[in-house]
Design a protein around this motif. Structure first.
Motif, PDB file in Angstrom:
ATOM      1  N   PRO A 103      -6.855  -0.567  -0.183  1.00 20.69           N
ATOM      2  CA  PRO A 103      -5.613  -0.290   0.544  1.00 20.69           C
ATOM      3  C   PRO A 103      -5.698  -0.818   1.975  1.00 20.69           C
ATOM      4  O   PRO A 103      -6.724  -0.651   2.648  1.00 20.69           O
ATOM      5  CB  PRO A 103      -5.507   1.234   0.520  1.00 20.69           C
ATOM      6  CG  PRO A 103      -6.371   1.661  -0.632  1.00 20.69           C
ATOM      7  CD  PRO A 103      -7.487   0.664  -0.695  1.00 20.69           C
ATOM      8  N   ARG A 146      -5.759  -6.012  -0.340  1.00 22.45           N
ATOM      9  CA  ARG A 146      -4.999  -5.422  -1.446  1.00 22.45           C
ATOM     10  C   ARG A 146      -5.304  -6.118  -2.764  1.00 22.45           C
ATOM     11  O   ARG A 146      -5.367  -5.472  -3.812  1.00 22.45           O
ATOM     12  CB  ARG A 146      -3.502  -5.497  -1.143  1.00 22.45           C
ATOM     13  CG  ARG A 146      -3.066  -4.666   0.059  1.00 22.45           C
ATOM     14  CD  ARG A 146      -1.558  -4.636   0.182  1.00 22.45           C
ATOM     15  NE  ARG A 146      -1.121  -4.022   1.436  1.00 22.45           N
ATOM     16  CZ  ARG A 146      -0.417  -4.642   2.371  1.00 22.45           C
ATOM     17  NH1 ARG A 146      -0.052  -5.907   2.194  1.00 22.45           N
ATOM     18  NH2 ARG A 146      -0.068  -4.018   3.472  1.00 22.45           N
ATOM     19  N   THR A 166       0.867  -1.171   0.000  1.00 22.57           N
ATOM     20  CA  THR A 166       0.000   0.000   0.000  1.00 22.57           C
ATOM     21  C   THR A 166       0.908   1.226   0.000  1.00 22.57           C
ATOM     22  O   THR A 166       1.722   1.388   0.916  1.00 22.57           O
ATOM     23  CB  THR A 166      -0.919   0.031   1.232  1.00 22.57           C
ATOM     24  OG1 THR A 166      -1.745  -1.144   1.236  1.00 22.57           O
ATOM     25  CG2 THR A 166      -1.814   1.259   1.205  1.00 22.57           C
TER      26      THR A 166
END
Length: 409
Positions: free
Chosen positions: A373, A368, A331
């Protein structure tokens, strides 16, 4: 930044009532040890007592996932639809059998959400508390997300150990497989008619014939061959060089050497199973292998390398992938959830805190993979004042993250 007044009020309340977090962590630990299957029910009852309305979803195989949503006001029944592009944060904990540090993370997440509901903290988007089980079986986060049980999540915080001042913004990939070695095989894959479970039938106490085909010796040779998978190296992407360097420093062991190296595949021979008694000649041996994958190497090449190394060693065996393999995931530091959580850690724990590439491959990867995120955070290991992680400290970080990500200003 979130509403400073609410941040101060929430932190002051947590400091004054820290014993509640400690008691909750102790209850989580006790329940997970004595009756791990009851942890989901325990969490659901706790959230309900705190004014939330949890829903339990049975994923099968004794795996239950619990969801509870807070919209900034108390409500009953189904939640209103989420407007497009509104932020929706998931605070995710893992149930089942948990270690003390895991219990502190889970208790911190539950307590942070409970206090937000009790104090009626205003937030601009929903907060969903998710307790999952069945991580390895795929019956936790992926089961929940694939059934759209959470409407429009835009970010997730996984409440699990990462390092007290080191949120896991990236994680290594994972490849797990079994190598099944048989005493004799009709085919090159080790799965011939003689590859069945069991022993040769030679009675205990009678030595095996001098020419007996020893599956254990073959398995030992296979282990030595498989360890060479660690020679698979990947070039660290330029954009990740600083993260990898900082992570290597953060995860340095007590001897001053890096505890993890992020430029090649890591190999762990986790299990070896073969034979039923000392005096028998086993027909089959199964080796369990767990590999951590750096950025740039996926599961396919690793499985291919396993086949090649076994063939070069003259070992006929079957390689069977287990679990759900996944590549390394990240992320970006610029993402709002990273900025919100890292800012909270710097305020509560250490102003020098920074994100790391973590060697584990946990629930964050499921988010993800679906474009959500995610960051993993939780204390791990001892500090000078505590033997285990502090649930109050974890709760403060989670609470500030919620307020700042779902800010009202």
């Amino acid at each position: 930044m979130g509403d400073i007044r609410w941040e101060s009020r929430l932190l002051e309340t947590m400091e004054a009532r820290a014993s509640e977090a400690a008691e909750l962590a102790a209850e989580v630990t006790r329940t997970s040890r004595e009756a791990p299957a009851e942890l989901a029910g325990f969490a659901a009852r706790y959230l309900e007592r705190c004014g939330l309305f949890p829903f339990a979803h049975n994923a099968g195989a004794r795996h239950v996932n619990v969801l509870a949503r807070y919209d900034g006001v108390r409500h009953e029944g189904g939640a209103a639809p989420i407007p497009p592009r509104e932020r929706h944060l998931v605070l995710c904990g893992h149930g089942g059998v948990v270690r003390p540090d895991d219990a502190a993370c889970l208790a911190g997440a539950l307590w942070a959400a409970a206090l937000a509901a009790r104090l009626r903290v205003p937030i601009s988007g929903p907060l969903t508390v998710l307790l999952v089980s069945g991580e390895n079986a795929g019956l936790g986060v992926p089961w929940v997300l694939d059934r759209d049980l959470i409407e429009g999540p835009t970010a997730a915080v996984v409440a699990a150990p990462s390092g007290r001042a080191h949120p896991a913004v990236a994680q290594l990939g994972r490849c797990q497989f079994e190598v099944r070695v048989a005493a004799r095989s009709d085919g090159a894959d080790g799965a011939g008619a003689d590859a069945a479970d069991g022993d040769s039938g030679i009675p205990a106490g009678i030595p095996a014939p001098a020419g007996a085909d020893s599956v254990i010796v073959k398995a030992a040779a296979a282990v030595l061959a498989l360890r060479r998978i660690a020679e698979m190296k990947a070039e660290v992407p330029r954009e990740l060089a600083d993260l990898v360097e900082a992570s290597t420093r953060a995860l340095t062991g007590g001897d001053g050497r890096p505890a993890v190296e992020f430029d090649h595949v890591s190999v762990n021979i986790g299990t070896i199973q073969g034979g039923s008694a000392i005096g028998t000649v086993p027909q089959r041996c199964v080796i369990g292998v767990d590999c951590g994958l750096p950025f740039g190497i996926d599961t396919g090449p690793v499985l291919g390398q396993a086949h090649q190394l076994l063939a070069e060693a003259g070992i006929q065996a079957q390689v069977v992938e287990r679990g759900s393999g996944a590549p390394a995931s990240l992320t970006p530091a610029s993402d709002p959830i990273v900025r919100s959580l890292l800012g909270a850690v710097r305020e509560v724990v250490d102003p020098r805190a920074h994100g790391v590439l973590h060697p584990s491959s946990g629930d964050a990867r499921w988010f993800r993979e679906r474009g959500i995120p995610a960051v993993q955070y939780g204390s791990s290991g001892q500090t000078k004042n505590r033997k285990t992680a502090d649930p109050t400290e974890a709760a403060k970080v989670y609470a500030l993250t919620v307020l700042r990500y779902l800010r009202t200003d």
